[in-house]
Design a protein around this motif. Structure first.
Motif, mmCIF file in Angstrom:
data_model
loop_
_atom_site.group_PDB
_atom_site.id
_atom_site.type_symbol
_atom_site.label_atom_id
_atom_site.label_comp_id
_atom_site.label_asym_id
_atom_site.label_seq_id
_atom_site.Cartn_x
_atom_site.Cartn_y
_atom_site.Cartn_z
ATOM 1 N N VAL A 10 0.861 -1.182 0.000
ATOM 2 C CA VAL A 10 0.000 0.000 0.000
ATOM 3 C C VAL A 10 0.895 1.229 0.000
ATOM 4 N N LEU A 34 -0.977 -0.778 -4.461
ATOM 5 C CA LEU A 34 -2.156 0.094 -4.475
ATOM 6 C C LEU A 34 -1.738 1.490 -4.043
ATOM 7 N N LYS A 209 -1.471 -0.167 -9.345
ATOM 8 C CA LYS A 209 -2.827 0.359 -9.492
ATOM 9 C C LYS A 209 -2.907 1.736 -8.837
ATOM 10 N N LYS A 212 -6.178 4.179 -6.147
ATOM 11 C CA LYS A 212 -6.805 3.147 -5.307
ATOM 12 C C LYS A 212 -6.555 3.503 -3.843
ATOM 13 N N THR A 228 -10.989 -0.834 -1.264
ATOM 14 C CA THR A 228 -10.624 0.528 -1.665
ATOM 15 C C THR A 228 -11.882 1.390 -1.746
ATOM 16 N N TYR A 234 -9.227 -6.529 -2.653
ATOM 17 C CA TYR A 234 -7.967 -7.193 -3.021
ATOM 18 C C TYR A 234 -7.568 -8.108 -1.872
#
Ligand code: FAD
Length: 448
Positions: A10, A34, A209, A212, A228, A234
């Motif tokens: 993240v 993300l 990605k 997100k 998200t 996910y």
């Protein structure tokens, strides 16, 4: 149902990207990154302003020229990033009072020395945990020049006062990144070693990605599920969370179950520093230039009020740009008002220093790190003598959640190289954990 990856990272700042690279290099390539914003880099961020590329976040490679090489300096050299040496040593001789007079160099040097001595005394008092009565009590800055020097010594972390590991290990020099491709070029160079990148430098890999925003993190002994803001889910065996300490302190991400008390306590104990570089564009130069004039200081009765100035002529000759840096309370105050208001204040300060006839700025740029919900501040700020347990707790994994980011670097928190090295550390720690799990599985199979 969602595809399950080995690891979700993240945040695509320098720590997230360096952690992902470590994993990919060891063959863990079913990863997903993300990122809440529409770009990689996080607090390394450039913008076009006044015809050049300016750095709204990290601007310097701090800690160069010492006994050990700064890894970010190595990255910069390998990718041919353009940098300029920043010589702060003359800033103290360019201190203006509100009537535009420069303080005489003798007085400025004396005040500077007094402030450094006092800060060193204060620090050794703290270190020895002495009652301040035992030695001469450090003096409190009161006059505008004392306040200005106090500001540059402490809010700029000048290496003379505190044993900051960055300067101790890597050297005391600092280089300003002055490259049209931006400081974030280093991240793109790193990313292209493991993410598919087009020939013009765009990352085309669908494991990254963007846009997100992770809002919920469910974790158990078996795995992790992330939701998200746009409703996507996910799943992964592990998560590396690289969001800033300010984001961890906010309610952007809900943890189910909540993070344990020891973790929350540690996260709350870390201070967040706000640091704001305001850029001003002018039709022509009216400030002195030259090597000893790059930095100048405004001494005002209010501490930190438009104190620290830099012209960008060394970085970009002919750009006619000035930068003024605000911190903490002043940063928050300015973030809350209109840029027009800020421009008016800055112009009044400049007219105090350089006279009523200077031209108005034609453009202003005010970054808002404090109000950015993906940042909530500029960087972590731990006191010099800090309880190691708190660091260990900030960094420690919670089940399958691993933590990284500049705030998890005990030696280099607050810096780009702190984020970079923290990412490598966390990537390695997770690889170790994954290997142990495999070993345990094999052992139990052998037993059966
Ligand atoms: P970040 O770069 O913040 O990366 C975290 C990422 O997580 C971000 O991209 C964010 O968008 C993303 N994210 C947050 N929440 C979510 C969510 N819920 N879901 C998905 N993604 C999320 N360092 C220096 O060495 N020299 C300097 O001169 C210097 N000056 C600085 C000046 C300023 C104004 C600032 C702000 C910082 C400065 N720093 C400097 C510090 C340096 O920029 C940071 O230490 C470093 O970039 C932090 O990297 P990181 O990976 O830990 O965090």
């Amino acid at each position: 149902s969602p595809v399950r990856s080995s690891v979700i990272i993240v945040g695509a700042g320098i720590s997230g990207i360096s952690a992902a690279k470590v994993l990919a290099e060891k063959g863990v390539d079913d990863i997903v990154i993300l990122e809440a914003s529409d770009r990689i880099g996080g607090r390394i961020r450039k913008d076009e302003f006044g015809g050049v590329s300016v750095e709204l976040g990290a601007g310097w490679i701090a800690g160069v020229g010492g006994k050990e090489p700064n890894p970010v300096w190595e990255l910069a050299r390998n990718s041919g990033l353009r940098t300029c040496f920043s010589d702060y040593s003359n800033a103290r001789y360019n201190i203006y009072d509100p009537s535009g007079k420069i303080f005489p160099s003798g007085l400025a040097a004396d005040s500077y020395k007094k402030a450094v001595d006092s800060a060193i005394r204060k620090l050794s008092n703290q270190e020895a945990n002495h009652d301040s009565e035992l030695s001469e009590a450090p003096s409190t800055p009161k006059t505008p020049i004392e306040l200005a020097i106090d500001f540059i010594l402490h809010d700029f972390e000048m290496a003379e006062v505190e044993p900051i590991s960055t300067y101790v290990d890597f050297g005391e020099r600092e280089f300003l990144v002055a490259d049209e491709r931006g400081y974030d070029y280093l991240l793109y160079k790193m990313a292209e070693t493991f993410l598919f990148t087009s020939s013009d430098g765009k990352i085309m890999d669908n494991r990254l990605k963007l846009n997100k925003v992770v809002r919920e993190l469910q974790h158990s002994r078996d795995g992790i599920s992330l939701t998200t803001e746009d409703g996507c889910v996910y799943e992964a065996n592990y998560v590396i969370l690289s969001v800033s300490i300010g984001v961890l302190q906010s309610d952007l991400i809900s943890f189910r179950p909540p993070l344990p008390r020891w973790k929350m306590d540690a996260i709350e104990k870390c201070d967040v520093m706000v640091y704001t570089k305001i850029f001003l564009k002018f039709p022509y130069k009216f400030w002195p230039c030259g090597p000893e004039k790059e930095f100048f200081i405004y001494a005002h009765e209010r501490r930190g009020y438009y104190t620290f100035w830099q012209h960008m002529e060394n970085a970009y000759p002919g750009s006619n740009i000035l930068v003024v840096t605000l911190t903490n309370g002043e940063s928050k105050r300015v973030e809350a008002q209109s840029d027009h208001e800020t421009l008016k204040e800055a112009m009044e300060v400049l007219r105090n220093m350089f006279g009523p006839d200077i031209p108005d700025a034609t453009d202003i740029l005010v970054p808002r790190w404090w109000n950015n919900r993906f940042q909530r501040g500029s960087y972590s700020n731990y006191p010099i003598y800090f309880n190691h347990q708190i660091f260990d707790n900030i960094k420690a994994p919670v089940g399958r959640i691993f933590f990284t980011g500049e705030h998890t670097s005990e030696r280099f928190n607050g810096y780009v190289h702190g984020g970079y090295l923290a990412g490598i550390d966390t990537g390695k720690a997770l690889l170790e954990e994954m290997m142990e799990v495999v070993t345990r599985k094999n052992e139990s199979q052998a037993f059966l």
